[in-house]
Enzyme design. Structure first.
Site, PDB file in Angstrom:
ATOM      1  N   GLY A 190      54.773  11.079  54.192  1.00 58.04           N
ATOM      2  CA  GLY A 190      54.010  12.298  54.502  1.00 58.04           C
ATOM      3  C   GLY A 190      52.604  12.239  53.955  1.00 58.04           C
ATOM      4  N   LYS A 220      65.242  22.862  51.460  1.00 63.09           N
ATOM      5  CA  LYS A 220      64.802  22.133  50.256  1.00 63.09           C
ATOM      6  C   LYS A 220      65.975  21.904  49.301  1.00 63.09           C
ATOM      7  CE  LYS A 220      61.098  21.013  49.583  1.00 63.09           C
ATOM      8  NZ  LYS A 220      60.369  19.794  50.040  1.00 63.09           N
ATOM      9  N   TYR A 275      60.762  42.793  42.611  1.00 64.21           N
ATOM     10  CA  TYR A 275      61.412  42.090  41.500  1.00 64.21           C
ATOM     11  C   TYR A 275      60.436  41.118  40.844  1.00 64.21           C
ATOM     12  CZ  TYR A 275      65.823  43.786  43.425  1.00 64.21           C
ATOM     13  OH  TYR A 275      66.847  44.579  43.878  1.00 64.21           O
TER      14      TYR A 275
END
Length: 358
Positions: free
Chosen positions: A17, A174, A316
């Site tokens: 990549g 992932k 949160y």
């Protein structure tokens, strides 16, 4: 057990990549450190989109070679990997919206791509270490999970156990890719592995052709999306140059092992907006306030979010322990004010945003 793996500085380093946002900074950092680099891209003959790599090649004559390889093409990494002792696997699709089939767009390329790269590693006797670009989203799935960890702080010991193809497919991709990589690593004893876990990666790109999720996040600050109020959404944020530095340190620190969180700090969208307003004043529609969660939930489907995502993430806190990256890799983090303003300035310079007096 902590292994100690010394990499020969003369051996080429493979970066998968290589044309990507993170990958190209790793290539540049390696070249500036005097290394020889093998970079994989889908099509080395492509007329546009690789100019930044050609420039790096011109700046460092004879030290960068581009190879054709595809995540879904078994064996396609073999040629590029030959003779390498260190492999940096950064290639993985990064899409948060705009796809119809999450399994095909995200999960399959991440998982099969990892298998294909590591199958090549297993076939290449020179390889001693793999550095894998994972993410903090392989550590947690939703911000609300911070209530369930000691002190509300995530560490490299935590794993994302809540994402799926249906809910949070990018974090899921992932997570399963990293889990598969560790399975491969534990099944043999020739090469070791280190994983790097960045938060949201921002900072200048080496190419204006990069259309990453980082860019789409920053565009929200210019297109009026957040003017009426930003969701109370906290994210880990880190500079792309620090992420590249983390990869090099993970590769060349013999004692490096396990999972390293590479995250400078956590910020809300409103805090990012305030940093931009300090630098750019009233020229752009930066958010001035937090929108009520009930409003965000109402408009969620229109802006590409699910109501479940809003429920589990908005409102949160989120915090990460980056001490291993600082103590064991010697990483120092740039101030996020610099990261964010330089990212935004590049978007202006590249003509990606227009001034909009508000």
């Amino acid at each position: 057990m902590t292994s100690s793996t010394a990499i020969n500085p003369e051996a080429p380093v493979l970066v998968t990549g290589a044309s990507g946002y993170i990958g190209s900074w790793i290539v540049r950092s390696l070249l500036e450190a005097g290394r020889t680099v093998h970079g994989t891209v889908r099509n080395p003959q492509k007329a546009s989109g690789l100019e930044h790599l050609h420039k790096l090649s011109d700046d460092h004559p004879g030290r960068l070679t581009l190879f054709k390889a595809d995540l879904l093409d078994p064996g396609s990494f073999d040629e590029a990997m030959a003779g390498c002792e260190l492999v940096m696997h950064t290639a993985s699709p990064f899409l948060l919206t705009g796809f119809k089939d999450a399994q095909e767009a995200l999960v399959r390329p991440a998982l099969e791509g990892t298998r294909n790269v590591l199958d090549s590693v297993n076939r290449t006797p020179s390889v001693k270490r793999v550095v894998l670009t994972s993410s903090v989203v392989a550590i947690y799935g939703d911000n609300c999970e911070s209530r369930n960890v000691p002190g509300g702080v995530f560490t490299g010991e935590h794993w994302n156990t809540t994402s799926s193809v249906e809910h949070q497919p990018y974090p899921y991709s992932k997570t399963v890719a990293e889990q598969e990589a560790w399975r491969y690593q534990k099944a043999q004893d020739r090469w070791d592995m280190v994983t790097i876990h960045p938060g949201l990666v921002l900072g200048p790109a080496l190419t204006s052709a990069s259309d990453s999720a980082s860019l789409s996040t920053m565009k929200q600050f210019t297109d009026g999306t957040l003017l009426a109020g930003a969701p109370d959404l906290t994210m880990g944020v880190v500079d792309v140059r620090d992420v590249a530095d983390a990869h090099l340190r993970a590769g060349f620190t013999p004692e490096a092992h396990g999972r390293y969180i590479a995250n400078a700090d956590s910020l809300t969208l409103l805090q990012i907006g305030k940093i931009l307003r300090r630098r750019y004043g009233q020229l752009y529609p930066f958010p001035r306030m937090t929108a009520p969660k009930v409003v965000i939930k109402a408009v969620a489907p229109v802006v590409g979010l699910t109501r479940k995502f809003v429920d589990l993430n908005v409102g949160y806190p989120l915090a990460f322990d980056n001490s291993r990256s600082r103590d064991e890799l010697g990483l120092t983090y740039r101030p996020l004010e610099q990261t964010i303003t330089e990212h935004f300035q590049q978007m202006i310079d590249d003509g990606l945003v227009r001034r909009m007096p508000v």
